[in-house]
Write a protein that holds these residues in place. Structure first.
Motif, PDB file in Angstrom:
ATOM      1  N   ALA A   1       0.125  -0.071   5.710  1.00  0.00           N
ATOM      2  CA  ALA A   1      -1.423   0.017   6.041  1.00  0.00           C
ATOM      3  C   ALA A   1      -1.725   0.135   4.826  1.00  0.00           C
ATOM      4  N   GLY A   2      -1.034   1.182   3.187  1.00  0.00           N
ATOM      5  CA  GLY A   2      -1.218   0.797   2.774  1.00  0.00           C
ATOM      6  C   GLY A   2      -1.177  -0.640   2.245  1.00  0.00           C
ATOM      7  N   VAL A   3       0.039  -1.198   2.378  1.00  0.00           N
ATOM      8  CA  VAL A   3      -0.111  -1.743   1.368  1.00  0.00           C
ATOM      9  C   VAL A   3      -0.929  -3.704   1.353  1.00  0.00           C
ATOM     10  N   ALA A   4      -0.899  -3.923   3.386  1.00  0.00           N
ATOM     11  CA  ALA A   4      -2.440  -3.496   4.090  1.00  0.00           C
ATOM     12  C   ALA A   4      -3.235  -4.372   3.089  1.00  0.00           C
ATOM     13  N   LYS A   5      -4.506  -2.918   2.906  1.00  0.00           N
ATOM     14  CA  LYS A   5      -5.045  -2.464   2.328  1.00  0.00           C
ATOM     15  C   LYS A   5      -5.404  -3.142   1.176  1.00  0.00           C
ATOM     16  N   ALA A   6      -4.452  -2.584  -0.017  1.00  0.00           N
ATOM     17  CA  ALA A   6      -4.003  -2.740  -1.151  1.00  0.00           C
ATOM     18  C   ALA A   6      -4.433  -5.063  -1.147  1.00  0.00           C
ATOM     19  N   ARG A   7      -4.067  -5.489  -0.666  1.00  0.00           N
ATOM     20  CA  ARG A   7      -3.967  -6.985  -0.744  1.00  0.00           C
ATOM     21  C   ARG A   7      -4.977  -7.851   0.492  1.00  0.00           C
ATOM     22  N   ASN A   8      -6.075  -6.846   0.715  1.00  0.00           N
ATOM     23  CA  ASN A   8      -7.493  -6.931   1.843  1.00  0.00           C
ATOM     24  C   ASN A   8      -6.922  -7.341   2.646  1.00  0.00           C
ATOM     25  N   ASP A   9      -6.094  -7.042   3.855  1.00  0.00           N
ATOM     26  CA  ASP A   9      -6.012  -7.356   5.284  1.00  0.00           C
ATOM     27  C   ASP A   9      -5.933  -6.564   5.649  1.00  0.00           C
ATOM     28  N   ASN A  10      -6.844  -6.774   6.267  1.00  0.00           N
ATOM     29  CA  ASN A  10      -8.273  -5.209   6.457  1.00  0.00           C
ATOM     30  C   ASN A  10      -7.558  -5.296   8.201  1.00  0.00           C
TER      31      ASN A  10
ATOM     32  N   SER B   1      -4.235  -6.510   9.541  1.00  0.00           N
ATOM     33  CA  SER B   1      -3.143  -5.890   9.546  1.00  0.00           C
ATOM     34  C   SER B   1      -2.710  -4.075   8.584  1.00  0.00           C
ATOM     35  N   ALA B   2      -4.051  -4.014   7.913  1.00  0.00           N
ATOM     36  CA  ALA B   2      -4.638  -2.211   7.574  1.00  0.00           C
ATOM     37  C   ALA B   2      -4.244  -1.687   8.928  1.00  0.00           C
ATOM     38  N   THR B   3      -5.608  -1.804   9.711  1.00  0.00           N
ATOM     39  CA  THR B   3      -5.673  -1.437  10.673  1.00  0.00           C
ATOM     40  C   THR B   3      -4.688  -0.952  11.698  1.00  0.00           C
ATOM     41  N   LYS B   4      -4.324  -2.362  12.213  1.00  0.00           N
ATOM     42  CA  LYS B   4      -2.875  -2.390  13.287  1.00  0.00           C
ATOM     43  C   LYS B   4      -2.055  -1.294  12.098  1.00  0.00           C
ATOM     44  N   TYR B   5      -1.328  -0.658  11.345  1.00  0.00           N
ATOM     45  CA  TYR B   5      -0.629   0.230  11.295  1.00  0.00           C
ATOM     46  C   TYR B   5      -1.735   1.297  10.860  1.00  0.00           C
ATOM     47  N   TRP B   6      -2.729   1.194  11.139  1.00  0.00           N
ATOM     48  CA  TRP B   6      -2.976   2.638  10.856  1.00  0.00           C
ATOM     49  C   TRP B   6      -2.982   3.136  12.423  1.00  0.00           C
ATOM     50  N   GLN B   7      -3.065   2.234  12.948  1.00  0.00           N
ATOM     51  CA  GLN B   7      -3.177   2.800  14.593  1.00  0.00           C
ATOM     52  C   GLN B   7      -1.696   3.123  15.368  1.00  0.00           C
ATOM     53  N   GLN B   8      -0.586   2.104  14.834  1.00  0.00           N
ATOM     54  CA  GLN B   8       0.607   2.896  15.296  1.00  0.00           C
ATOM     55  C   GLN B   8       0.908   4.053  14.209  1.00  0.00           C
ATOM     56  N   ALA B   9       0.697   4.254  13.040  1.00  0.00           N
ATOM     57  CA  ALA B   9       0.708   5.549  12.163  1.00  0.00           C
ATOM     58  C   ALA B   9       0.338   6.649  13.387  1.00  0.00           C
TER      59      ALA B   9
END
Length: 502
Positions: free
Chosen positions: A196-205, A207-215
């Motif tokens: 999620a942190g990687v996706a956020k740094a790449r401005n891929d909101n 994907s970031a949301t998907k990984y946060w939800q999986q976490a």
């Protein structure tokens, strides 16, 4: 061959790689994981090589024996006749091989022990995952054993590598390590948090949301992951708040709704007092962005339901929010709770006095003003609170006598406030476990230049003085202001007061 499974786990522990405590253990009534490790012949030979590898791991280099074991277990006959034993041992061999000198996640097949296509490459993490998948699908009684092996040293190392790479802003490396971590164990939230942190740094909101939800899903129901849950909700909410404040139209509303949901989860995860205060401020802004100020009470609903379980800063912010949206009765309850938490909280004293005036509870105000003046005697605003009190009484007066009395009192306190020769105000009151910083300014409202000596007392919640400090401010020119800053070593500081300045 039950003993070999036990021995293999024991050897791994000797390497300093402890199994996860949460993994279920076999009981007398539960099926026991007892894979066949003696047939066909390649499996039997692999068993001997693995035993030699375990012995070598105590002080030697087991690489050669592990390569031999992997070579035997890659024989098609082994998996065809004994898929459970073959794949459990193969997964174990991969995990152990990753701990040998020079081993990397991606290697030449021949260097790992394969005789077919030796120049091809193998992802050892993915290969271990595939082997354990077979065991878990075919032998439910071996799921716990596979889970223990999945979370051995290589998983721990690669997970830490992922976290460290993200912290160093090495996004590509962080992503690779995190995916290897998930290959070995996808039931733990850390790698999802990294992705999620990687996706956020790449401005891929998305994907970031998907990984946060999986976490969050993988952390669900396990109190040992409370820190991850709190961090995840924080990251989700701050990201959504930032997007809502930068967007317009439908995108703004979508982000604001996401922020409210994340902030509600964040509050439920029990952040500390200051984190909760910031969350309440953000949630209020999001309801405003949604144009739904009628639901502002939802912001502090969990707090007013059980106010004594929250900190003073949270209670104070909730009370301010209630006041701002004319929920005076709620504000009174919240400010009263803040003072029960800390009887010397000056903002709570001030706001509660104002709330009592607004709600017509005039008889409760003088005591609060006296407490304010005991803490902050040279602040004209505290004296002015009495003027507000008599203004409220004047509006409610029924007789001419009362109207005159309240008018005279209002004028008296207004003039007294206006004529005070100085005003002290505070801009910082920060506390750590061992230190306090207090900063502010003094305004010289007189007609001559003057230096002001201020003596501070820092007190605990019982009113006991735990430290003192002083500051000489000036000379301050007439109608001018000058700042001050005091830092003292102190513990358990709840509030501060100062001696009247003359």
């Amino acid at each position: 061959m039950r003993g070999f499974v036990r021995k293999s786990l024991g050897a791994a522990v000797l390497l300093g790689v402890a199994a996860q405590s949460g993994v279920a253990q076999a009981t007398a009534s539960a099926p026991v994981c007892e894979p066949n490790q003696s047939s066909p012949a390649p499996v039997a030979r692999a068993t001997l090589f693995l035993q030699k590898a375990f012995a070598a791991m105590k002080g030697g280099n087991p690489s050669k024996d592990l390569r031999e074991a992997i070579g035997q277990l890659s024989d098609p006959k082994a998996a065809a006749e004994n898929p459970i034993g073959t794949n459990l041992m193969l997964g174990q061999a991969y995990v152990l091989f990753l701990q040998t000198p020079g081993a990397t996640g991606i290697m030449r097949r021949g260097d790992v022990g394969f005789t077919t296509n030796p120049d091809g490459v193998i992802d050892i993490y993915a290969a271990a995952d595939s082997a354990f998948d077979v065991v878990e699908a075919r032998a439910p009684e071996c799921v716990a054993t596979a889970a223990q092996w999945r979370q051995q040293g290589p998983w721990l190392a690669v997970t830490n590598n992922a976290i460290n790479a993200l912290n160093a802003n090495k996004l590509d490396s962080a992503e690779i390590y995190a995916k290897w971590s998930l290959a070995l164990s996808d039931k733990v939230p850390y790698a999802y948090s990294v992705l999620a942190g990687v996706a956020k740094a790449r401005n891929d909101n998305a994907s970031a949301t998907k990984y946060w939800q999986q976490a969050l899903k993988s952390a669900e129901g396990d109190t040992s992951y409370n820190d991850v849950r709190l961090k995840t909700y924080y990251e989700m909410s701050t990201d959504a708040v930032a997007r809502a404040e930068a967007a317009t139209g439908a995108a703004k509303l979508t982000a604001a709704r996401a922020a409210v949901t994340a902030l509600q989860g964040y509050l439920a995860a029990n952040p500390n007092d200051y984190q909760t205060t910031a969350a309440l401020q953000n949630m209020t802004r999001m309801y405003i962005a949604l144009g739904d100020t009628a639901r502002i009470a939802d912001v502090y609903a969990p707090i007013i339901k059980n106010p004594l379980s929250w900190g003073e800063s949270t209670l104070l912010q909730a009370g301010v929010t209630a006041t701002r949206y004319n929920k005076t009765a709620d504000a009174v309850k919240l400010f009263e709770a803040a003072l029960r938490n800390n009887p010397y909280q000056r903002d709570a004293l001030n706001n509660l006095a104002a709330s009592y005036i607004n709600s017509g509870q005039f008889e409760k105000v003088p005591g609060l003003v006296s407490r304010l003046l005991a803490l902050d005697p040279n602040n004209p605003d505290n004296v002015l609170m009495n003027a507000y009190l008599y203004s409220g009484l004047l509006k409610a007066a029924k007789t001419a006598k009362d109207r005159k009395l309240y008018t005279d009192s209002l004028v008296y306190y207004k003039e007294k406030s206006d004529k005070m020769p100085l005003k002290i105000s505070f801009s910082e009151f920060s506390r750590t476990e061992s230190e306090v910083i207090l900063a502010g300014e003094i305004e010289n409202r007189g007609t001559t230049s003057k230096t002001f000596n201020v003596y501070f007392e820092f007190i605990d919640k019982a009113g006991n003085v735990v430290a003192t400090g002083q500051s000489a401010v000036g000379p301050v020119a007439p109608k001018a202001k000058q700042t001050f800053r005091v830092k003292v070593a102190a513990k358990d500081v709840a509030a501060y007061r100062y001696r009247p300045i003359t």
